[in-house]
Write an enzyme that holds these catalytic residues in place. Structure first.
Site, PDB file in Angstrom:
ATOM      1  N   GLU A  12      -4.751   3.999  -8.408  1.00  0.00           N
ATOM      2  CA  GLU A  12      -3.304   4.095  -8.218  1.00  0.00           C
ATOM      3  C   GLU A  12      -2.592   3.271  -9.296  1.00  0.00           C
ATOM      4  O   GLU A  12      -3.087   2.244  -9.746  1.00  0.00           O
ATOM      5  CB  GLU A  12      -2.942   3.554  -6.828  1.00  0.00           C
ATOM      6  CG  GLU A  12      -1.463   3.639  -6.494  1.00  0.00           C
ATOM      7  CD  GLU A  12      -1.128   3.062  -5.127  1.00  0.00           C
ATOM      8  OE1 GLU A  12      -0.089   3.445  -4.581  1.00  0.00           O
ATOM      9  OE2 GLU A  12      -1.911   2.226  -4.603  1.00  0.00           O
ATOM     10  N   LYS A  42       2.404  11.051  -2.924  1.00  0.00           N
ATOM     11  CA  LYS A  42       1.992  10.213  -1.795  1.00  0.00           C
ATOM     12  C   LYS A  42       2.896  10.455  -0.589  1.00  0.00           C
ATOM     13  O   LYS A  42       4.109  10.296  -0.662  1.00  0.00           O
ATOM     14  CB  LYS A  42       2.031   8.743  -2.203  1.00  0.00           C
ATOM     15  CG  LYS A  42       1.551   7.776  -1.124  1.00  0.00           C
ATOM     16  CD  LYS A  42       1.621   6.338  -1.634  1.00  0.00           C
ATOM     17  CE  LYS A  42       1.182   5.340  -0.578  1.00  0.00           C
ATOM     18  NZ  LYS A  42       1.316   3.943  -1.058  1.00  0.00           N
ATOM     19  N   CYS A  84      -3.891   5.651  -1.668  1.00  0.00           N
ATOM     20  CA  CYS A  84      -3.830   4.321  -1.043  1.00  0.00           C
ATOM     21  C   CYS A  84      -3.564   4.364   0.465  1.00  0.00           C
ATOM     22  O   CYS A  84      -4.446   4.703   1.241  1.00  0.00           O
ATOM     23  CB  CYS A  84      -2.805   3.466  -1.790  1.00  0.00           C
ATOM     24  SG  CYS A  84      -3.026   1.679  -1.520  1.00  0.00           S
TER      25      CYS A  84
END
Length: 276
Positions: free
Chosen positions: A43, A113, A155
């Site tokens: 990331e 995301k 994440c």
């Protein structure tokens, strides 16, 4: 037999984009030289700092994409570019975006995301990523043919099991989870969650992570590759580096013939919000 090598890059990205990208290029070259056909990055691979919007780029015509496309063509590999900040025409907040680039240098898939890291602890720390990042709204898988079907996430997404179950039901064989995990949660949760995602879905998990001291926390690092049985088959040490592992899609099929969690679901009793 369907086997190939995956290269996983662990980086210590900071606020110098040019330096971060040069490091990425060097690591991509190393991973390719070690035989990797799929190379994955963490990331925020090109920038970690306090001005996300100011470092947002366009995809696919921004400088980071163009450089990564050159590397994919040069080494004839599939590149999973961790994540970068992407400009958002509809909102001042950028997206946290991952991109998959084919060996021909083409954008094969892009994912934003979905889950912002929003934590509000009474009389404790407050972190609202949604103030800085615009959440995505689409679950993304991409069938590459050559290196299997990839399920994309970033994440904090790893804490939401239903997202990964949907990707597995849609054909994902490799779950990619680039991250910049914090030390306190990483040491207790990172590996446990990732091994669970591998086991419950019968998938490989490819988890490239950030290393080092960031503006607000110490990154946990510990990039790993986990097989569909839940075994950690490669792990990075405590420094920036490349690790490699063998991905065996025939072994994945064998595991799924032994563990029937996908087949034994009861959608007549419960269902996911998304229609499959």
């Amino acid at each position: 037999m369907k086997k190939f090598t995956v290269g996983v890059i662990q980086m210590d990205s900071q606020d110098n984009v040019e330096k971060n990208l040069q490091t990425a290029v060097e690591f991509i070259g190393e991973a390719a030289a070690r035989g990797a056909k799929l190379i994955a990055m963490p990331e925020s691979m090109n920038y970690v700092g306090t001005d996300n919007a100011g470092h947002a780029e366009n995809i696919p015509d921004g400088p980071t994409f163009c450089l990564m496309a050159e590397q994919a063509k040069k080494h004839h590999v599939w590149l999973h570019c961790g994540s970068i900040y992407e400009k958002n025409e509809k909102d001042p907040r950028p997206y946290n975006a991952t991109m998959v680039i084919s060996p021909e240098g083409e954008l094969a898939a892009k994912y934003h995301k979905i889950h912002p890291f929003d934590v509000i602890i009474p009389d404790g720390p407050v972190n609202k990523e949604s103030d800085r990042i615009c959440p995505g709204s689409e679950i993304v898988t991409v069938d590459t043919g050559e290196v299997g079907c990839l399920g994309l996430s970033i994440c904090y997404d790893i804490r939401f099991a239903e997202m990964y179950r949907i990707m597995a039901l849609e054909g994902a064989q490799l779950l990619l989870t680039p991250a910049d995990f914090t030390m306190p949660t990483g040491k207790d949760h990172w590996e446990t969650i990732l091994r669970t995602r591998a086991i419950e879905n019968g998938c490989y998990v490819i988890a490239p992570a950030q290393y080092g001291v960031k503006p607000n926390f110490q990154a946990y690092a510990n990039s790993v590759v986990i097989d569909p049985w839940g075994n950690v088959i490669a792990r990075a040490s405590n420094r920036p580096q490349v690790i490699t592992a063998e991905i065996d899609l025939d072994y994945l099929a064998q595991v799924r013939r032994q563990i029937f969690t996908l087949e034994n679901r009861r959608p007549d009793v419960y269902s996911l919000a998304r229609k499959i």
